[in-house]
Write an enzyme that holds these catalytic residues in place. Sequence first.
Site, PDB file in Angstrom:
ATOM      1  N   LYS A  77     -35.268 -16.219  -7.431  1.00 49.23           N
ATOM      2  CA  LYS A  77     -34.985 -15.531  -6.166  1.00 49.23           C
ATOM      3  C   LYS A  77     -34.843 -16.542  -5.040  1.00 49.23           C
ATOM      4  CE  LYS A  77     -36.190 -11.137  -6.566  1.00 49.23           C
ATOM      5  NZ  LYS A  77     -36.048 -10.039  -5.917  1.00 49.23           N
TER       6      LYS A  77
ATOM      7  N   CYS B 202     -40.782  16.453  23.804  1.00 49.10           N
ATOM      8  CA  CYS B 202     -40.730  14.992  23.910  1.00 49.10           C
ATOM      9  C   CYS B 202     -39.255  14.544  23.923  1.00 49.10           C
ATOM     10  CB  CYS B 202     -41.475  14.388  22.723  1.00 49.10           C
ATOM     11  SG  CYS B 202     -41.473  12.599  22.697  1.00 49.10           S
TER      12      CYS B 202
ATOM     13  N   LYS C 265     -27.215 -13.528  -8.830  1.00 43.88           N
ATOM     14  CA  LYS C 265     -27.977 -12.291  -8.997  1.00 43.88           C
ATOM     15  C   LYS C 265     -27.513 -11.344  -7.891  1.00 43.88           C
ATOM     16  CE  LYS C 265     -32.626 -10.488  -9.685  1.00 43.88           C
ATOM     17  NZ  LYS C 265     -32.471  -9.311  -8.839  1.00 43.88           N
TER      18      LYS C 265
ATOM     19  N   ASP D 270     -27.265  -8.090  -5.630  1.00 44.53           N
ATOM     20  CA  ASP D 270     -28.321  -7.217  -5.112  1.00 44.53           C
ATOM     21  C   ASP D 270     -27.798  -5.799  -4.916  1.00 44.53           C
ATOM     22  OD1 ASP D 270     -30.734  -6.433  -4.221  1.00 44.53           O
ATOM     23  OD2 ASP D 270     -30.563  -7.345  -2.242  1.00 44.53           O
TER      24      ASP D 270
ATOM     25  N   CYS E 262     -43.919  11.017  26.284  1.00 40.68           N
ATOM     26  CA  CYS E 262     -44.331  12.301  26.850  1.00 40.68           C
ATOM     27  C   CYS E 262     -45.831  12.415  27.047  1.00 40.68           C
ATOM     28  CB  CYS E 262     -43.832  13.444  25.969  1.00 40.68           C
ATOM     29  SG  CYS E 262     -44.735  13.555  24.411  1.00 40.68           S
TER      30      CYS E 262
ATOM     31  N   CYS F 162     -45.573  11.655  17.192  1.00 42.91           N
ATOM     32  CA  CYS F 162     -45.798  12.451  18.387  1.00 42.91           C
ATOM     33  C   CYS F 162     -45.553  13.901  17.966  1.00 42.91           C
ATOM     34  CB  CYS F 162     -44.829  12.047  19.489  1.00 42.91           C
ATOM     35  SG  CYS F 162     -44.818  13.260  20.822  1.00 42.91           S
TER      36      CYS F 162
ATOM     37  N   GLU G 124     -25.625 -17.653 -13.197  1.00 44.04           N
ATOM     38  CA  GLU G 124     -24.845 -16.590 -12.549  1.00 44.04           C
ATOM     39  C   GLU G 124     -25.501 -16.200 -11.241  1.00 44.04           C
ATOM     40  OE1 GLU G 124     -24.810 -13.283 -15.224  1.00 44.04           O
ATOM     41  OE2 GLU G 124     -24.317 -14.557 -16.943  1.00 44.04           O
TER      42      GLU G 124
ATOM     43  N   CYS H   5     -48.312   9.210  23.231  1.00 44.48           N
ATOM     44  CA  CYS H   5     -46.865   8.996  23.152  1.00 44.48           C
ATOM     45  C   CYS H   5     -46.356   8.337  24.436  1.00 44.48           C
ATOM     46  CB  CYS H   5     -46.159  10.340  22.935  1.00 44.48           C
ATOM     47  SG  CYS H   5     -44.365  10.182  22.956  1.00 44.48           S
TER      48      CYS H   5
ATOM     49  N   TYR I  91     -22.943  -8.323 -18.650  1.00 39.23           N
ATOM     50  CA  TYR I  91     -23.672  -8.301 -19.920  1.00 39.23           C
ATOM     51  C   TYR I  91     -22.955  -7.357 -20.877  1.00 39.23           C
ATOM     52  CZ  TYR I  91     -27.942  -8.125 -22.863  1.00 39.23           C
ATOM     53  OH  TYR I  91     -28.850  -8.222 -23.862  1.00 39.23           O
TER      54      TYR I  91
ATOM     55  N   ASP J 120       0.830  -1.205   0.000  1.00 37.71           N
ATOM     56  CA  ASP J 120       0.000   0.000   0.000  1.00 37.71           C
ATOM     57  C   ASP J 120       0.866   1.258   0.000  1.00 37.71           C
ATOM     58  OD1 ASP J 120      -2.015  -1.751   0.117  1.00 37.71           O
ATOM     59  OD2 ASP J 120      -2.777  -1.148   2.097  1.00 37.71           O
TER      60      ASP J 120
HETATM   61  S1  IVH Z   1     -28.747  -9.651 -16.687  1.00 39.90           S
HETATM   62  C1  IVH Z   1     -31.458  -8.405 -20.161  1.00 39.90           C
HETATM   63  N1  IVH Z   1     -27.294 -10.673 -14.758  1.00 39.90           N
HETATM   64  O1  IVH Z   1     -31.195  -7.995 -11.712  1.00 39.90           O
HETATM   65  C2  IVH Z   1     -30.724  -8.955 -18.991  1.00 39.90           C
HETATM   66  N2  IVH Z   1     -28.892  -9.015 -14.186  1.00 39.90           N
HETATM   67  O2  IVH Z   1     -34.389  -7.716 -12.953  1.00 39.90           O
HETATM   68  C3  IVH Z   1     -30.148  -7.915 -18.144  1.00 39.90           C
HETATM   69  N3  IVH Z   1     -28.883  -8.389 -11.805  1.00 39.90           N
HETATM   70  O3  IVH Z   1     -31.875  -5.113 -13.535  1.00 39.90           O
HETATM   71  C4  IVH Z   1     -29.820  -8.300 -16.762  1.00 39.90           C
HETATM   72  N4  IVH Z   1     -27.284  -9.766 -11.196  1.00 39.90           N
HETATM   73  O4  IVH Z   1     -29.812  -5.081 -12.046  1.00 39.90           O
HETATM   74  C5  IVH Z   1     -28.271  -9.795 -15.071  1.00 39.90           C
HETATM   75  N5  IVH Z   1     -25.907 -11.658 -13.176  1.00 39.90           N
HETATM   76  C6  IVH Z   1     -26.868 -10.777 -13.489  1.00 39.90           C
HETATM   77  C7  IVH Z   1     -27.480  -9.945 -12.515  1.00 39.90           C
HETATM   78  C8  IVH Z   1     -28.496  -9.075 -12.914  1.00 39.90           C
HETATM   79  C9  IVH Z   1     -28.133  -8.832 -10.783  1.00 39.90           C
HETATM   80  C10 IVH Z   1     -29.953  -7.372 -11.666  1.00 39.90           C
HETATM   81  C11 IVH Z   1     -29.970  -6.303 -12.721  1.00 39.90           C
HETATM   82  C12 IVH Z   1     -31.327  -6.369 -13.348  1.00 39.90           C
HETATM   83  C13 IVH Z   1     -32.117  -7.195 -12.366  1.00 39.90           C
HETATM   84  C14 IVH Z   1     -33.089  -8.118 -13.060  1.00 39.90           C
END
Ligand code: IVH
Length: 683
Positions: free
Chosen positions: A314, A433, A113, A115, A412, A427, A111, A409, A228, A31
Amino acid sequence: METTDRILQLRAELHQHNHRYYVDNAPTISDQEFDALMRELMDLEAQHPELYDANSPSQRVGSDLQNDFASYPHEHPMLSLGNTYNRDDVREFYERVQQGLEGQDFEVCCELKFDGLSISLIYEDGQLVRALTRGDGVRGDDVTQNVRTIASIPLQLQRTDAANPFPQRFEIRGEILMPWQSFDRLNEERERDGDALFANPRNAASGTLKSKNSRVVAHRQLDAYLYYLLGDGIPTVSHYDNMQTARAWGFKISDAMKLAHSLQDIYDYIDYWDEARHSLPVATDGIVLKVNSLRQQEMLGYTAKSPRWAIAYKFQAERALTRLNEVTFQVGRTGAVTPVANMDPVLLAGTTVKRASLHNEDIIAQLDLHVGDYVYVEKAGEIIPQIVGVEERKRDETLGAKVEFIKTCPECGAQLVRYEGEAAHYCPNDTHCPPQLKGRIEHFVSRDAMNIMGLGAEVVDKFFQNGLIHDVTDLYTLRQRAETPMDLFSQTEEDVMLHDIFSKKSGQNILRAIDDSRQVPFDRVLYALGIRFVGKVAAKALASAVRTMDNLRRATKDELLAVEGIGDIIAQSVLDYFENPDNAALVDRLTAFGLQMEMPEQVQLGTSLEGLGIVISGTFSHHSREEYKQLIEQHGGKNVSSISKKTSFILAGENMGPSKLEKAQKLGVRLVNEDEFLAMIGE
Ligand code: IVH
């Protein structure tokens, strides 16, 4: 070596070290060595402003200039994905694809997903040129400045691999995330400063990316995974292979990506990650399945909202069943009353849970909640567990009374109110309060308000409990009485215990900070009062417009509404605030203690803009917008908010909005850029 060459060399080296550290997780220098190279680069760049490069690694630290977000259309709409929640849904997706492809063999790329929030990045000649948020899917906000501070996003792609050239121009999409570690640190900081906590990393990432100050973004340490690739001339017809290539260009691509050749492969992937995701550094809420071949993707096509070739699965949020023992009610700093469920302790997603927020009266009614009920508790993306249902089959004769929302409340005794259209109870007793009083003090001393360091929430709480302070003016009374720092803590006999809590040094710091707060400018004093809906930006606008506290107190609703950025809700809130005699008296006392209740006299610097009406638009690099507004007035000009035939000219920065540009052209109003403007006023 020539300075120019050295700068280029340092930039290249630092880009590479960044990548090794943030993407590969395998740094090759310490670093300290990194910092030394960065310092050398920043020094050289400071001496040679003509060599400025928006994508230099030095830009990752951000800047204090204000970001204004222009919006732009997406080149391809940003669609969302269909959601599924169980194996049957996944099977149906698989079968739909099979049918759509008329029996062709196909692979599915599995893949994680992520968040966070989606982002679209455009690269030209290997340089990051634009980053847009999803927005409404058709247009997004330009957050390029902020995105440049995210260390794992390459500003400049590597040209190391001749076999894998990148297209001249392409788009890559992915997810911006706040890693758990940064999230925890941020919330700790916010707790200390008395700021509201973020509920989950997604909200924190989204709030951060929309920050007006890119230095804040840099400090919060966001991360990004890309998933993507779009555009002409992308390397292959396999999504999976494209992602591997993008990794070679320098992007952070998840290692968890895997090709499935059967439905069973997909189930195995889901089962594996449902468990393993808990040890990832970032939040995930499911998996995404994509048909791998781009040709087959094309064959399957799109519905109006989402692709037919991809779907999201999900994860089931973790859930536990436990007994509700009691509902208590908490009054927050803003006066909002939150019902809290107190339950038998139960293990959920790795932690023991015994309390859950019930949010509001409507939710309690929907659940038909009784004391003694067995309730289902869930922890989804949220940190705070939620009660999602009641197990009615477990009800028996021991079931207690129906849970009712309180009328007064608990702190108070004031009659609670529920504003029209709002679910929460408040409140209304904001001047007496206790939690609200404490909240106001914490806000008053916070960094962006009076910045009285050392007086965090904990200390305020102690002072308050010991009767040392009742409202913010007591800070100054306390200061007057305290000759030495230790006096702060020995005003009454009970305070002896405070000696143990505070060191002499922190006492000294608190006294100094109280003294210094008398110099805090009027707009921040106004913000510090904590008038509902008057945030930093509104306080600044009001203070610049009315100039003095006296004027503000006398202002009529119409006068307030005439201030740019002030609408009905804020104007009414300001009027209500001063109508309360307790507030008026508090402001009088603060004035007597010498706080700044006026904006400094406008120093007249020149008359070169005498009689001109000027509109400011876009983003600037030498001064902030506020500073430009000030400069205009200091040189005799007038700030005008919208373009008309009478506008003398537009001070146009970068990224001026297309509609403004069009209007200017139509009306024949001249555009003056930043440098021309500075020349006009002789700066
Ligand atoms: S592909 C046309 N891959 O999930 C396909 N989306 O409703 C475009 N997301 O808006 C999305 N991980 O923000 C893709 N490995 C992944 C993802 C991913 C998270 C999110 C993305 C998208 C929402 C799907």
